[in-house]
Design an enzyme around this catalytic site. Structure first.
Site, PDB file in Angstrom:
ATOM      1  N   THR A 180     -75.512  67.105 -62.061  1.00 53.11           N
ATOM      2  CA  THR A 180     -74.519  66.268 -61.759  1.00 53.11           C
ATOM      3  C   THR A 180     -74.329  65.970 -63.497  1.00 53.11           C
ATOM      4  O   THR A 180     -74.130  66.365 -64.689  1.00 53.11           O
ATOM      5  CB  THR A 180     -75.438  64.927 -61.324  1.00 53.11           C
ATOM      6  OG1 THR A 180     -76.357  64.663 -63.268  1.00 53.11           O
ATOM      7  CG2 THR A 180     -76.039  64.719 -59.984  1.00 53.11           C
ATOM      8  N   GLU A 325     -75.265  65.757 -54.987  1.00 55.85           N
ATOM      9  CA  GLU A 325     -76.029  65.179 -54.596  1.00 55.85           C
ATOM     10  C   GLU A 325     -76.176  65.804 -52.878  1.00 55.85           C
ATOM     11  O   GLU A 325     -77.211  65.777 -52.310  1.00 55.85           O
ATOM     12  CB  GLU A 325     -76.575  64.226 -54.984  1.00 55.85           C
ATOM     13  CG  GLU A 325     -78.029  63.773 -56.373  1.00 55.85           C
ATOM     14  CD  GLU A 325     -76.685  63.373 -57.048  1.00 55.85           C
ATOM     15  OE1 GLU A 325     -75.728  63.442 -57.197  1.00 55.85           O
ATOM     16  OE2 GLU A 325     -76.789  62.902 -57.610  1.00 55.85           O
ATOM     17  N   LYS A 434     -67.452  42.153 -61.301  1.00 58.51           N
ATOM     18  CA  LYS A 434     -68.041  41.037 -60.885  1.00 58.51           C
ATOM     19  C   LYS A 434     -67.327  39.977 -61.113  1.00 58.51           C
ATOM     20  O   LYS A 434     -67.604  39.174 -62.195  1.00 58.51           O
ATOM     21  CB  LYS A 434     -69.682  40.656 -60.843  1.00 58.51           C
ATOM     22  CG  LYS A 434     -70.386  40.101 -59.659  1.00 58.51           C
ATOM     23  CD  LYS A 434     -72.044  40.253 -59.574  1.00 58.51           C
ATOM     24  CE  LYS A 434     -72.310  39.489 -57.888  1.00 58.51           C
ATOM     25  NZ  LYS A 434     -73.278  39.964 -57.746  1.00 58.51           N
ATOM     26  N   TRP A 439     -66.916  40.517 -56.160  1.00 57.40           N
ATOM     27  CA  TRP A 439     -67.079  41.612 -56.490  1.00 57.40           C
ATOM     28  C   TRP A 439     -64.930  42.154 -55.850  1.00 57.40           C
ATOM     29  O   TRP A 439     -64.938  41.142 -55.151  1.00 57.40           O
ATOM     30  CB  TRP A 439     -67.859  42.191 -55.805  1.00 57.40           C
ATOM     31  CG  TRP A 439     -68.858  42.446 -55.816  1.00 57.40           C
ATOM     32  CD1 TRP A 439     -69.401  43.046 -56.643  1.00 57.40           C
ATOM     33  CD2 TRP A 439     -70.033  42.891 -54.837  1.00 57.40           C
ATOM     34  NE1 TRP A 439     -70.416  43.334 -56.798  1.00 57.40           N
ATOM     35  CE2 TRP A 439     -71.295  43.266 -55.588  1.00 57.40           C
ATOM     36  CE3 TRP A 439     -70.050  43.202 -53.285  1.00 57.40           C
ATOM     37  CZ2 TRP A 439     -72.457  43.618 -55.056  1.00 57.40           C
ATOM     38  CZ3 TRP A 439     -71.262  43.945 -53.140  1.00 57.40           C
ATOM     39  CH2 TRP A 439     -72.639  43.440 -53.243  1.00 57.40           C
TER      40      TRP A 439
END
Ligand code: ADP
Length: 534
Positions: A180, A325, A434, A439
């Protein structure tokens, strides 16, 4: 029958059945290299013989530092089908990350494009596990270098037999690995198996995913060092599609246009930046790419404005969502039959979404207490996945479990899912803004800003606010030659997103930092604007 799902079986099928299909590559030493799958697998067997002489053990890691071309393709098959792990390294990472990755993977041999030799020369004294290097070129183009035990690829394989007895591998044998990009902490190694790769290739080729067949001409612009070119190095041979590899010229609109037109490419894959480069080139040059009918865009959210710009050239953009992944495919966006009757606005609202999960991938969204949220298109939570091509752990990090106690993998993405299964990725968890306890989706604000014709690229980050804890800040690169007014850009967001999501301020910059995999680096932006105060 108990028949093993191995990459060798894809290779042997392609060799027998699709032997005549072509692979065309642009490489540093070949402006146009052309051969058939039959030729490719013959050279793959020569390469396997060369590797056998070096007596690697099962599961040894052999690395590649290379762009998309035919030699890289041969490596994919020769290494994995010999029982070793093909470890593709992203050369765009920082040298310290590349050093970390090579040492963590304990790579034994590195196959490299000539252009990465200076990088390896600088690192060589700190790579104790590496026993040798092979430069992906011919003898006449072999550069001088200071590495020890270095070979030229064409010479390395040339003396070897074209016959090779492939080992019978269990389908759960590790085949390949990719790290990654490590935006937080060190990169982590994800290992794929023969089985996960075959299943991913089968599902990725289905009509409601990439819809691949032997009549397609596919150009993967997503690098082969980035999650196996999103699986096309395996799915194209599986179906017998012609492959066109752009070599190092990944974001060069002119080269891509030339390759698409001469090779009649009809399907391609890439991140939004690549399509932006192609459209900009087409707009500026007056050229067109008539054979290219559809592309998949993934790796980052794609703005609707870019989709509309591509529509003008007859290219339909399908959104795909996934991650290293997940091999990477998780969901793919194809219109449903019932959508033909909805308004253009509604069609647009659906087409920008991350699509619906493909067979094999299970999904759920959960709240902070790990409680499953409803699929109502409104509730947004952490996206968790399961499936036969989702990783169950990271290489040599047994002390850092990747799965929760019920076997779900946390994607690190926030999403909502509607009643039809359409996923909307609202943010990376670490990029979430936030404000006043609620959100704000930075992705949706960015997409709305990108619709303004004087905005070339937009990014939104959260900055501290005395009353609301955090408020969004809009960061914009103006379009070439434009001199936009920030108030006018902010006003243009009205009606496109919730009123309270609209940033109070917009700053203009010349450059927005990107990660090695082409995503906007919010971490770097937050660092750059850390003194900013609302
Ligand atoms: P890749 O870029 O090949 O998909 P990475 O592992 O580098 O794989 O990055 C995965 C992350 O990229 C996802 O977790 C998600 O945050 C982002 N991403 C991928 N596809 C999309 C998409 N279609 N829309 C929004 N974000 C996406």
């Amino acid at each position: 029958m108990d028949s093993q799902l191995t990459i060798t079986s894809i290779m042997e099928h392609a060799d027998k059945i699709h032997g005549a299909s072509e692979i065309v590559s642009f490489t540093a030493d070949n402006p146009e290299h052309r051969y058939s799958y039959k030729d490719a697998f013959q050279r793959t067997r020569q390469l396997a013989n060369a590797l056998k002489d070096l007596q690697f053990k099962r599961g040894d890691r052999i690395a590649t530092l290379a762009w998309n071309d035919y030699r890289h393709f041969e490596l994919y098959y020769a290494i994995s089908c010999s029982g070793q792990i093909c470890h593709t390294i992203n050369p765009r990472l920082f040298p310290e990350q590349i050093e970390f990755i090579i040492n963590h993977a304990e790579d034994k041999l590195i196959f490299t494009d000539p252009m990465f030799l200076p990088l390896l020369e600088a690192l060589k004294s700190r790579l104790p596990t590496v026993e040798g290097y092979v430069v992906l070129t011919s003898e006449q183009n072999m550069p001088d270098c200071t590495l020890e035990n270095v070979h030229c690829y064409e010479t390395f394989i040339s003396e070897h037999s074209e016959e090779f007895d492939w080992p019978s591998l269990d389908e759960n044998t590790a085949s390949s690995m990719c790290y990654t990009s490590g935006t937080t902490g060190n990169p982590k190694g994800v290992v794929y198996s023969h089985r996960s790769t075959v299943l991913h290739s089968l599902v990725g080729s289905l009509p409601d995913a990439m819809n691949l067949s032997g009549s397609d001409v596919i150009m993967p612009i997503v690098p082969m060092f980035h999650v196996n070119a999103w699986g096309t190095s395996y799915s194209a041979p599986l179906v017998g599609a012609k492959l066109v590899f752009p070599g190092p010229k990944m974001a060069d609109g002119e080269t891509l246009t030339k390759l698409i037109n001469t090779e009649k490419v009809n399907y391609s894959l890439g991140v939004p930046t690549v399509w932006l480069a192609l459209v900009e080139y087409l707009n500026a040059s007056g050229n067109s790419v008539d054979s290219l009918k559809s592309v998949v865009v993934g790796g980052a959210a794609c703005p609707l404005s870019l989709m509309h710009a591509m529509d003008k050239y007859g290219i339909y953009m399908h959104v795909g969502w996934g991650m290293t992944e997940m091999s990477p495919l998780g969901s793919y966006n194809k219109p449903m039959e019932w959508m033909k009757d909805v308004s253009e606005e509604e069609k647009d609202a659906y087409r920008v979404r991350a699509g619906r999960m493909v067979y094999g991938v299970e999904m759920k969204i959960v709240d902070d207490n790990n409680k499953a949220l409803p699929w109502d298109g409104i509730a947004s939570g952490l996206l968790m996945v399961k499936g036969p091509w989702v990783c169950n752990g990271y290489f040599k990090l047994e002390d850092q479990p990747a799965l929760d106690k019920d076997g779900w993998f946390d994607t690190g993405d926030m999403a909502s899912i509607d009643e039809y299964g359409y996923v909307v990725i609202t943010d990376r968890v670490k990029d979430v803004i936030k404000s006043g306890g609620e959100w704000i989706s930075s992705i949706e604000v960015e997409n709305a800003a990108m619709a303004h014709d004087q905005v070339q690229e937009a990014a939104v980050i959260g900055v501290p606010h005395p009353k609301w804890t955090e408020r969004p800040l809009l960061i914009v690169i103006p379009s070439e030659g434009a001199d936009p007014d920030k108030h006018e850009i902010i006003k243009s967001l009205e009606g496109k997103i919730a009123k309270w999501w609209i940033p109070e301020d917009c700053v203009f910059v010349e450059e927005i930092p990107h990660t090695a995999t082409g995503k906007i680096s919010k971490k770097d932006l937050r660092e750059r604007f850390k003194e900013y105060a609302y």
